[in-house]
Design an enzyme around this catalytic site. Structure first.
Site, mmCIF file in Angstrom:
data_model
loop_
_atom_site.group_PDB
_atom_site.id
_atom_site.type_symbol
_atom_site.label_atom_id
_atom_site.label_comp_id
_atom_site.label_asym_id
_atom_site.label_seq_id
_atom_site.Cartn_x
_atom_site.Cartn_y
_atom_site.Cartn_z
ATOM 1 N N LYS A 289 0.805 -1.099 0.020
ATOM 2 C CA LYS A 289 0.053 -0.075 -0.104
ATOM 3 C C LYS A 289 0.921 1.104 0.057
ATOM 4 C CE LYS A 289 -4.232 1.366 2.063
ATOM 5 N NZ LYS A 289 -5.551 1.053 2.643
ATOM 6 N N GLU A 375 -20.284 -4.151 9.452
ATOM 7 C CA GLU A 375 -21.320 -3.376 10.346
ATOM 8 C C GLU A 375 -22.291 -4.249 10.709
ATOM 9 O OE1 GLU A 375 -20.183 -2.770 6.928
ATOM 10 O OE2 GLU A 375 -19.010 -1.062 7.284
ATOM 11 N N ARG A 403 -26.244 -1.515 6.102
ATOM 12 C CA ARG A 403 -25.787 -2.592 6.085
ATOM 13 C C ARG A 403 -26.392 -3.479 7.216
ATOM 14 N NH1 ARG A 403 -21.318 -4.657 2.923
ATOM 15 N NH2 ARG A 403 -21.826 -4.095 0.684
#
Ligand SMILES: Cc1ncc(C[n+]2csc(CCOP(=O)(O)OP(=O)(O)O)c2C)c(N)n1
Length: 640
Positions: A289, A375, A403
Site C-alpha cells: 500500500k 457493520e 448494512r
C-alpha cells in the site's frame, strides 16, 4: 540523475489508446508504465484529493490483468472500487482524469456511465464476488465464454457478504477468478482471524520465498488445454505450500499464491495460466500500500483517502482546517462521557480514523473494538454488549449503517436495548458521490418502534445529544454530516430532552424548521431575509426526528405561517415526512409547509457545498424559497 516524471502529454501512458495496446508492450515498457501510472495518480490526488495508497499498490496488477484478459467482453468486478484509478487511466479516461472527483468530471469509484469497462457503480465493500457470480451464472445460462474476475482486498474478503459468496462459489462449476489483493491493510490494519492467517502467510513468504512459491505454481501449470487436468494433479503438492489457502480449498476454491503483486512478468504468466481453469480459483497477491511514494508507504492509513495537499521536502503538507470537523467533536464528546461512565465502550467497523474512534482508542485502548468491515456484526454485537450491562456506542458512516439495518431492527430495537448509533457522514458527502451519501438513515430507522432519532446543530449540542443518548434506556441514533462544525449557536445550550425542539431564533413571519446540520444555512437565510426583505423568520432545531416536538410543531402549523422543513437527507421518508405525518394525523392544514432535502435521484460527486446548493440547502436557496412562501401567504391573507 533521477528521471523526470513524464508530463501528461508524454511517456508511454500518453500513447495508450486502450487496454489492448498493453499487449504490444515489452516487460520494461510495462514496468515504466506502472511508474507513470503512479506518478499520474500522485499528481492528480495531491491536487484533487482521493484514494491514494491503495491505488499506488495496484499499478502492476491492473496492467497484468488488462494484458491477460479482454475486459471489453470479459468481466472485471472491483470490490469497493476505490482502487481502480490505474484501470480508469488505461480504459479511455486518461485525458479527463485530472477532473477526478470534481463536478462533471471523473468519479473516484467505478462508474458504468463513464465507461463500459466499469460494470457496477460501487463504493461499499464485499459486493464484488456476489455480483461477479451473478454475471458468471448468467453467462453460463447464455453459453457465453466470457472470463470473470473479481478483485477483492484482504479486508473486504472477510466482509460477511464476501464470505457468503465464497461459501456459494464452490458450486459454480465454471471459470471464476478471485484476485485477493493483500496489502495487510484495510484503512487501518486489517482485523480478525483471517487477517492473522494472511499475515502468517505473509511472514512465511519473504521476497525470495514469494519468488519460489510463484515458480512452484508456474512450473506446475502448463499452458493450454491440459491446464485444468494438470492443476488437479498438482493439488496435493501445492496444498503443502499454501498454509492458510486451505480455507479456500476446503470450500471448493483452488488457492494459488502468494505471488509478488509488483512483478509484472510473473503476474502475467500466472494470470494467463489461471485464466484457463474451468472452476473457481483464488490468486493471492501481495502488494504494498502506498508503493513508490515514501510518505504514503510510511503512513498508508493517513493516505488511504486524502484531501488535497502539497509536497514540501518530500512530505505532504495539508492546509490548516479552519474549524474542527464533526468527527473530531464527536470523539471529544465521547471521551468526556467515557471518563465518567466506565460502561461506555466504542465499536467501529474498520474505520477508527474516519469515525474519530482512533482518538478514543488512544485514551481507552481496552474499550474500543474494531470488528473489521462488518457493520451488521458490529451492531448485533453492540446489542450483546448492551444486554451485558455496557453502554455501546457504534460509530459508523450513515451509508454503511444501511448494512446493519436488520440488526438495528431485530437485535436492538425489538429488544429495546440502550445502543447508541453515531452516524457520521449523514447527508451529502461531497466528492465520494452517490455511493456514499448518508441519505436514508432517517427513513430506515423511523419505522422502528422505540428508536430515538436525534441531530445536533453545533459542538455543544453534540455533547448534549450524546449525554442524553447514553442516559437513555433504549436505542438512540445521532446523525451529523461530513463537514466542519459551525460556530456556537447563540445562548447556552439546553440539555437534550426527549422530543423537545430548540428555538434558536424567533420571528413572526415564518419558520425554518431544521433537523441538525441545516440550522447553519437556515440562520444565514434568516439574516438575508431580515436584511433584504424585512421579514423576520424563526429558526428551530427540531433536535428529534423521533419523537417529534409535537406540541411546538402543531402550534407552528396551526399559525398558518410559512414553514420550510430543512434536512440533509432524502425528502422521501425523512424528517419532513415525519412532520407531515404528524399534521395528517392531527388533521392540521399544512398548506404553507414545504420540504427541502435531497430529491428522488442520486446526487453526483462534487464538493459538499456544490451539492448542498444543487438540492437547495444553501442560505441563498433557503431564503428565496422562504420568501416565495411568505409572499404567497401575504397575498392570500390580503385576498381574504
Ligand atoms: C460496507 C463498507 N464499510 C466500510 C467501507 C469503508 N472502506 C473503504 S475502503 C476500506 C478498506 C478496504 O480494505 P481492502 O479491501 O483491504 O482494500 P485496500 O484499500 O487495502 O486495497 C474501507 C473499510 C466501505 N467501503 N464499505
Amino acid at each position: 540523475m533521477p528521471q523526470r516524471d513524464p508530463e501528461p502529454g508524454e511517456g508511454i501512458l500518453a500513447g495508450i489508446t486502450g487496454p489492448e495496446h498493453l499487449r504490444r508492450l515489452g516487460n520494461d515498457e510495462l514496468r515504466r508504465l506502472a511508474e507513470e501510472l503512479r506518478q499520474r495518480v500522485i499528481s492528480v490526488v495531491s491536487r484533487r484529493g482521493g484514494h491514494l495508497a491503495s491505488n499506488l499498490g495496484m499499478a502492476e496488477l491492473t496492467i497484468a490483468l488488462h494484458c491477460v484478459f479482454d475486459f471489453s467482453s470479459d468481466r472485471l468486478l472491483w470490490d469497493v472500487g476505490h482502487q481502480c484509478y490505474a484501470h480508469k487511466l488505461l480504459t479511455g479516461r486518461r485525458d479527463r482524469f485530472d477532473a477526478l472527483r470534481q463536478a462533471g468530471g471523473i468519479s473516484g469509484f467505478p462508474d458504468p456511465s463513464e465507461s463500459d469497462y466499469d460494470l457496477f457503480a460501487t463504493g461499499h465493500a464485499g459486493t464484488a464476488i456476489s455480483t461477479a457470480m451473478g454475471l458468471a451464472w448468467a453467462d453460463k445460462r447464455g453459453n457465453a465464454a466470457r472470463k470473470v474476475v473479481a478483485i477483492v482486498g484482504d479486508a473486504s474478503i472477510v466482509n460477511g457478504l464476501s464470505l457468503e459468496a465464497i461459501n456459494n462459489l464452490g458450486r459454480l462449476g465454471r471459470q471464476f477468478l478471485i484476485v485477493l489483493n493483500d496489502n495487510s491493510m484495510a484503512i487501518d490494519r486489517t482485523q480478525g482471524g483471517l487477517a492473522d492467517v494472511l499475515d502468517r502467510i505473509r511472514m512465511t513468504h519473504t521476497y525470495s520465498g514469494l519468488k519460489q512459491s510463484t515458480e512452484r505454481i508456474l512450473q506446475r501449470l502448463p499452458m493450454g488445454e491440459e491446464v485444468t487436468e494438470a492443476i488437479r494433479h498438482i493439488k496435493d503438492g501445492l496444498r503443502t505450500t499454501i498454509h492458510g489457502g486451505g480455507i479456500f480449498e476446503s470450500l471448493g476454491i483452488s488457492y494459488f499464491g502468494p505471488v509478488d503483486g509488483h512483478d509484472i512478468p510473473t503476474l502475467i504468466r500466472t494470470l494467463r495460466a489461471l485464466s484457463d481453469m474451468d472452476r473457481p480459483a483464488l490468486l493471492h497477491v501481495h502488494t504494498e500500500k502506498g508503493r513508490g511514494c515514501q510518505y504514503a508507504v510510511e503512513d498508508p492509513c493517513r493516505f488511504h483517502s486524502t484531501s488535497a495537499y502539497r509536497v514540501e521536502a518530500g512530505q505532504a503538507v495539508f492546509a490548516e482546517p479552519g474549524r474542527p470537523g464533526w468527527t473530531e467533536v464527536f470523539a471529544k464528546a465521547l471521551i468526556a462521557e467515557a471518563q465518567t461512565d466506565s460502561r461506555v465502550v466504542a465499536i467501529t467497523a474498520a474505520m477508527p480514523d474516519g469515525t474519530g474512534l482512533a482518538k478514543f482508542r488512544e485514551r481507552f485502548p481496552d474499550r474500543m473494538i474494531d470488528v473489521g468491515i462488518c457493520e451488521s456484526h458490529a451492531v448485533a454485537m453492540a446489542a450483546g454488549l448492551a444486554k451485558g450491562g455496557l453502554r455501546p456506542v457504534v460509530a459508523i458512516y450513515s451509508t454503511f449503517m444501511q448494512r446493519a439495518m436488520d440488526q438495528v431492527f431485530q437485535e436492538v430495537s425489538l429488544q429495546h436495548l440502550p445502543v447508541v448509533l453515531c452516524m457520521d457522514r449523514a447527508g451529502l458527502v461531497g466528492s465520494d458521490g452517490a455511493v456514499h451519501h448518508g441519505m436514508m438513515d432517517i427513513a430506515m430507522l423511523r419505522p422502528m418502534p422505540g428508536v430515538v432519532l436525534a441531530a445536533p446543530a453545533d459542538a455543544a449540542e453534540m455533547a448534549a445529544a450524546l449525554r442524553f443518548a447514553l442516559a437513555g434506556d433504549g436505542p438512540t441514533a445521532i446523525r451529523y454530516p461530513r463537514d466542519t462544525v459551525p460556530a456556537d449557536l447563540p445562548g447556552a445550550c439546553p440539555a437534550f430532552e426527549l422530543g423537545r425542539a430548540r428555538i434558536i431564533r424567533e420571528g413572526p413571519d415564518g419558520t425554518l424548521l431544521c433537523y441538525g446540520t441545516t440550522v447553519e444555512p437556515a440562520l444565514s437565510a434568516a439574516t438575508i431575509l431580515s436584511q433584504q426583505r424585512q421579514a423576520e423568520v424563526a429558526v428551530v432545531n427540531a433536535r428529534f426526528a423521533k419523537p417529534l416536538d409535537a406540541a411546538l410543531i402543531t402550534r407552528m402549523i396551526q399559525s398558518g405561517k410559512p414553514m420550510l422543513l430543512c434536512e440533509d437527507h432524502a425528502v422521501a421518508g425523512g424528517f419532513g415526512s415525519a412532520v407531515l405525518e404528524l399534521a395528517a394525523d392531527r388533521g392540521l392544514r399544512a398548506e404553507n409547509v414545504r420540504l427541502v432535502g435531497m430529491p428522488d435521484r442520486y446526487v453526483s460527486f462534487a464538493s459538499r457545498r456544490e451539492q448542498l446548493t444543487e438540492v437547495g440547502l444553501d442560505a441563498a436557496h433557503l431564503s428565496a424559497a422562504m420568501w416565495d412562501l411568505i409572499r404567497a401567504e401575504r397575498h392570500a391573507a390580503q385576498a381574504r
